[in-house]
Motif scaffolding. Structure first.
Motif, short mmCIF file in Angstrom:
data_model
loop_
_atom_site.label_atom_id
_atom_site.label_comp_id
_atom_site.label_asym_id
_atom_site.label_seq_id
_atom_site.Cartn_x
_atom_site.Cartn_y
_atom_site.Cartn_z
N ASP A 10 34.89 22.35 79.38
CA ASP A 10 34.01 21.72 78.89
C ASP A 10 33.30 22.66 77.76
N PHE A 11 33.29 23.96 78.28
CA PHE A 11 32.88 24.82 77.30
C PHE A 11 33.60 25.06 76.00
N GLN A 12 34.90 25.13 76.04
CA GLN A 12 35.79 25.04 75.16
C GLN A 12 35.85 23.70 74.22
N ASN A 13 35.52 22.80 75.07
CA ASN A 13 35.66 21.60 73.98
C ASN A 13 34.38 21.28 73.16
N LEU A 14 33.30 22.04 73.89
CA LEU A 14 32.06 21.95 73.25
C LEU A 14 32.08 22.93 72.02
N GLU A 20 33.32 21.16 64.47
CA GLU A 20 33.46 19.88 63.68
C GLU A 20 32.17 19.43 63.21
N ILE A 21 30.94 19.80 64.19
CA ILE A 21 29.53 19.40 63.49
C ILE A 21 29.23 20.17 62.33
N ASN A 22 29.33 21.47 62.42
CA ASN A 22 29.32 22.32 60.98
C ASN A 22 29.91 21.86 59.74
N ASN A 54 21.13 19.39 67.49
CA ASN A 54 20.33 19.46 68.55
C ASN A 54 20.97 18.85 69.95
N GLY A 55 21.65 17.78 69.89
CA GLY A 55 22.35 17.30 70.88
C GLY A 55 23.36 18.05 71.45
N TRP A 56 24.14 18.82 70.57
CA TRP A 56 25.15 19.95 70.84
C TRP A 56 24.41 21.01 71.87
N ASP A 58 21.59 20.69 73.28
CA ASP A 58 21.10 20.20 74.62
C ASP A 58 22.12 20.01 75.66
N THR A 59 23.56 19.79 75.16
CA THR A 59 24.56 19.67 76.06
C THR A 59 25.06 21.01 76.55
N LEU A 60 25.02 21.97 75.41
CA LEU A 60 25.20 23.49 75.91
C LEU A 60 24.51 24.12 77.01
N GLU A 61 23.07 23.88 76.76
CA GLU A 61 22.14 24.06 77.92
C GLU A 61 22.57 23.68 79.45
N GLY A 62 22.77 22.39 79.36
CA GLY A 62 23.13 21.67 80.33
C GLY A 62 24.33 22.29 81.13
N ILE A 63 25.33 22.34 80.39
CA ILE A 63 26.61 22.95 80.96
C ILE A 63 26.33 24.30 81.48
N GLU A 64 25.64 25.09 80.65
CA GLU A 64 25.41 26.60 81.01
C GLU A 64 24.67 26.59 82.34
N GLY A 65 23.76 25.84 82.61
CA GLY A 65 22.92 25.65 83.82
C GLY A 65 23.81 25.56 84.93
N GLU A 66 24.58 24.39 84.80
CA GLU A 66 25.40 23.91 85.99
C GLU A 66 26.85 24.80 86.20
N PHE A 67 27.08 25.63 85.08
CA PHE A 67 28.15 26.53 85.40
C PHE A 67 27.71 27.68 85.90
#
Length: 198
Positions: A10-14, A20-22, A54-56, A58-67
């Motif tokens: 998930d980290f790699q995909n993110l 892509e967003i940039n 911003n969505g990106w 938020d997703t990163l923070e969620g994955i970091e916390g779980e990871f």
């Protein structure tokens, strides 16, 4: 719940998505209006891109916390297993010492008993708690002079008597020479990564 390796993916995909967003720029419809992936008109492309970023995050923070939580739990479990392993290793060492002591005592007492029975000419003692007897073992080879036997075998083409071994590399000496910048073929120095848990 995701597995730890799935989170790594998930980290790699993110991070791929971040690029892509940039690099994102909106497609346009027939009228030249910016549109999203579903064909809806985007009123403010800059704000839209900020919203995606911003969505990106938020997703990163969620994955970091779980990871991090999963990684911490696994690390804590590793520490627990290491502590158990150390206890077992210490017990093994202590048990081996005790066993070796008992084995030495056994051999000493057996030798004493054998010599005493031979001294009085007894071959067998039959008692309620133990039956003790002296038996003749199969003959075992005793080499009186190893070096002379090796020389004799080589001189008389008796290679079947000998066990030839390849020379062993002294890695510590080779490593030292490599560190001293000596050019040695067929070897290279290599650093590997390892995980430390405190």
């Amino acid at each position: 719940m995701s597995k730890l390796y799935e989170l790594s993916t998930d980290f790699q995909n993110l991070f791929d998505m971040f690029e892509e967003i940039n690099n994102w720029s909106p497609d346009t419809d027939a009228d030249g209006q910016p549109i999203d992936s579903e064909g809806n008109v985007i009123e403010n492309p800059t704000a839209y891109k900020v919203q995606m970023l911003n969505g990106w995050f938020d997703t990163l923070e969620g994955i970091e916390g779980e990871f991090e939580m999963k990684a911490e739990n696994i690390a804590a479990f590793i520490k627990s297993l290491k502590a158990q392993s150390d206890i077992l290793k210490n017990e093994e060492t202590a048990l081996k010492k005790r066993r070796d002591t008992k084995d030495r005592q056994i051999e000493s007492l057996k030798t004493y008993l054998l010599n005493q029975m031979k001294a009085i000419g007894r071959k067998k003692i039959d008692m309620p708690k133990a039956v003790i007897s002296i038996r003749n073992n199969a003959p075992s080879l005793v080499v009186d002079d190893e070096l002379e036997l090796i020389n004799w075998a080589e001189e008389n083409d008796m290679d079947s008597f000998l066990n030839y071994q390849l020379p062993k590399i002294k890695k510590s000496e080779v490593k030292k020479a490599c560190k001293d910048n000596m050019n040695i073929p067929y070897v290279h120095m290599e650093s590997k990564e390892s995980l430390t848990i405190k």
